[in-house]
Design a protein around this motif. Structure first.
Motif, PDB file in Angstrom:
ATOM      1  N   ALA A  18      35.683  51.243  37.146  1.00 62.00           N
ATOM      2  CA  ALA A  18      36.059  49.922  37.646  1.00 62.00           C
ATOM      3  C   ALA A  18      37.482  49.572  37.279  1.00 62.00           C
ATOM      4  O   ALA A  18      38.173  48.874  38.018  1.00 62.00           O
ATOM      5  N   ASP A  19      37.954  50.038  36.096  1.00 59.73           N
ATOM      6  CA  ASP A  19      39.308  49.729  35.653  1.00 59.73           C
ATOM      7  C   ASP A  19      40.352  50.609  36.294  1.00 59.73           C
ATOM      8  O   ASP A  19      41.544  50.357  36.133  1.00 59.73           O
ATOM      9  N   LYS A  20      39.952  51.670  37.001  1.00 59.52           N
ATOM     10  CA  LYS A  20      40.927  52.563  37.610  1.00 59.52           C
ATOM     11  C   LYS A  20      41.684  51.835  38.722  1.00 59.52           C
ATOM     12  O   LYS A  20      41.089  51.073  39.483  1.00 59.52           O
ATOM     13  N   PRO A  21      43.000  52.050  38.837  1.00 55.26           N
ATOM     14  CA  PRO A  21      43.739  51.379  39.903  1.00 55.26           C
ATOM     15  C   PRO A  21      43.395  51.951  41.270  1.00 55.26           C
ATOM     16  O   PRO A  21      42.863  53.044  41.401  1.00 55.26           O
ATOM     17  N   GLU A  22      43.716  51.143  42.274  1.00 53.88           N
ATOM     18  CA  GLU A  22      43.439  51.593  43.635  1.00 53.88           C
ATOM     19  C   GLU A  22      44.356  52.765  44.001  1.00 53.88           C
ATOM     20  O   GLU A  22      45.462  52.895  43.510  1.00 53.88           O
ATOM     21  N   ILE A  68      51.124  36.990  42.971  1.00 51.61           N
ATOM     22  CA  ILE A  68      52.276  36.894  42.079  1.00 51.61           C
ATOM     23  C   ILE A  68      51.836  37.321  40.675  1.00 51.61           C
ATOM     24  O   ILE A  68      50.846  36.803  40.155  1.00 51.61           O
ATOM     25  N   PRO A  69      52.509  38.279  40.058  1.00 53.26           N
ATOM     26  CA  PRO A  69      52.096  38.726  38.715  1.00 53.26           C
ATOM     27  C   PRO A  69      52.165  37.598  37.690  1.00 53.26           C
ATOM     28  O   PRO A  69      53.016  36.709  37.777  1.00 53.26           O
ATOM     29  N   MET A 238      47.918  44.656  36.772  1.00 50.16           N
ATOM     30  CA  MET A 238      47.248  43.656  37.600  1.00 50.16           C
ATOM     31  C   MET A 238      45.854  44.158  37.942  1.00 50.16           C
ATOM     32  O   MET A 238      45.591  45.356  37.918  1.00 50.16           O
ATOM     33  N   LYS A 239      44.961  43.215  38.274  1.00 51.61           N
ATOM     34  CA  LYS A 239      43.596  43.569  38.629  1.00 51.61           C
ATOM     35  C   LYS A 239      43.378  43.336  40.121  1.00 51.61           C
ATOM     36  O   LYS A 239      44.025  42.508  40.738  1.00 51.61           O
ATOM     37  N   GLU A 270      39.622  36.749  48.421  1.00 51.62           N
ATOM     38  CA  GLU A 270      38.978  35.445  48.581  1.00 51.62           C
ATOM     39  C   GLU A 270      37.685  35.369  47.767  1.00 51.62           C
ATOM     40  O   GLU A 270      37.390  34.330  47.157  1.00 51.62           O
ATOM     41  N   GLU A 271      36.927  36.460  47.743  1.00 54.92           N
ATOM     42  CA  GLU A 271      35.691  36.469  46.954  1.00 54.92           C
ATOM     43  C   GLU A 271      35.978  36.343  45.458  1.00 54.92           C
ATOM     44  O   GLU A 271      35.295  35.605  44.743  1.00 54.92           O
ATOM     45  N   THR A 272      37.004  37.063  44.983  1.00 60.84           N
ATOM     46  CA  THR A 272      37.350  36.960  43.566  1.00 60.84           C
ATOM     47  C   THR A 272      37.837  35.554  43.212  1.00 60.84           C
ATOM     48  O   THR A 272      37.516  35.031  42.142  1.00 60.84           O
TER      49      THR A 272
END
Length: 352
Positions: A18-22, A68-69, A238-239, A270-272
């Motif tokens: 889950a923590d792996k980046p896209e 925005i970070p 970033m997540k 939007e869900e997050t």
């Protein structure tokens, strides 16, 4: 016990996944087409003078993020092919060695770089020389224009910001720190010089990184782009979905899109956001309920204490009577006392 350990390991694997980046599926064919189109455009805009001087333009990647970070970040990006030419001037700021003058310090570090096989650094400036000789504004501007890149000893990196001025940061030529005590000094300096950096600000969602120049081959530029994108995706703090659009541009051209994120990421964002709002509302409701319970307990305690106390008897309030005012004697009502006529002698007679 072993089953419990296996279950714990499975949970850890799920968290790590889950923590792996896209992973950005860059289309290498599309990237190469964009590079070739950009090179063809720059050839049409080139002049005989620029061809004679072998002037090349910087090629940069423009990243547009989904959010925005929350914190600023500077990422170093190693590249497979160097983006600087042999004619680029590089300056190194070093610390002041004890019991040495600035000239002796300069000779000491030049000798150290030559022994370690470093050939890319053209000038060495000790910290004391920077403070004294480059204190005026014009001297700082001259220093900024004379060199293409600046390196600094990591032991004095935090001291440089107050001496070099804001123009180094505006021109994106702030010194990059290097460990001069490293055993692989030549390799570290080579990677730093031939690599690039990207500054991610918390004031906006766009950032840019220089990845190539127009004099490179199309395959080399494409490999540099692939390496830069993968490094930024893995190091970006970033997540969730990170990058929305990536453009490739030169100093004088329009931005060509080479990657566009899937619109399904918009629904994920939007869900997050909805989940974050519901979590915040739940926290607020829980805090309100706690405060209401505390107030109810406080009122119950106070009401019980008041019931146990005796009710005081009512006593009629007696208003004090007003005292009669004494009449002040007027000047007319006072009788004048006659003065004695005999003086002091008659007074002594009366005493006898």
């Amino acid at each position: 016990m072993r089953k419990h350990q296996l279950g714990y390991l499975d949970k850890r694997e799920e968290r790590s996944m889950a923590d792996k980046p896209e992973e950005l599926p860059l289309d290498r064919v599309q990237v190469k087409k964009a590079v070739q189109a950009l090179q063809a455009f720059l050839k049409t805009k080139s002049t005989p003078d620029s061809l004679l001087l072998d002037e090349s333009q910087h090629l940069s990647l423009l990243f547009t993020l989904w959010k925005i970070p929350k914190q600023a970040q500077t990422i170093r990006i190693p590249l497979p092919y160097g983006i600087r030419t042999d004619t680029d001037e590089v300056c190194l700021f070093t610390r002041d060695e004890p019991n040495m003058t600035p000239d002796q310090t300069q000779r000491f570090y030049k000798k150290l770089l030559a022994e370690r096989g470093v050939k890319n650094v053209t000038e060495v400036i000790p910290y004391k020389t920077l403070r004294t000789e480059y204190k005026p504004f014009e001297a700082k501007r001259r220093l900024l224009g004379n060199f293409d890149m600046f390196l600094s000893d990591d032991r004095i990196r935090r001291l440089l910001s107050s001496h070099i001025g804001k123009h180094f940061y505006e021109r994106k030529k702030e010194p990059l720190s290097v460990n001069l005590q490293s055993k692989k000094l030549a390799l570290d300096i080579q990677r730093t010089i031939q690599g690039t950096t990207i500054s991610i600000s918390k004031k906006g969602c766009c950032c840019m990184a220089r990845v190539a120049h127009s004099g490179m081959a199309a395959d080399e530029i494409a490999e540099n782009i692939d390496s830069a994108v993968s490094t930024i995706v893995t190091k970006l703090r970033m997540k969730g979905p990170l990058i929305k659009i990536i453009h490739l541009k030169s100093q004088s051209s329009v931005a060509l899109p080479i990657y566009t994120s899937n619109l399904s990421n918009l629904t994920l964002i939007e869900e997050t956001q909805k989940q974050a709002r519901t979590a915040m509302d739940a926290k607020k409701n829980a805090s309100k309920q706690k405060s209401a319970k505390k107030e109810q307990k406080y009122t119950e305690k106070n009401s019980g204490a008041e019931g146990e106390e005796e009710i005081p008897q009512l006593v009629p309030i007696v208003t004090p009577k007003k005292k009669a005012k004494l009449e002040k004697p007027t000047k007319k009502g006072l009788a004048k006392v006659p003065k004695p006529t005999g003086g002091k002698k008659d007074f002594f007679k009366l005493l006898h």
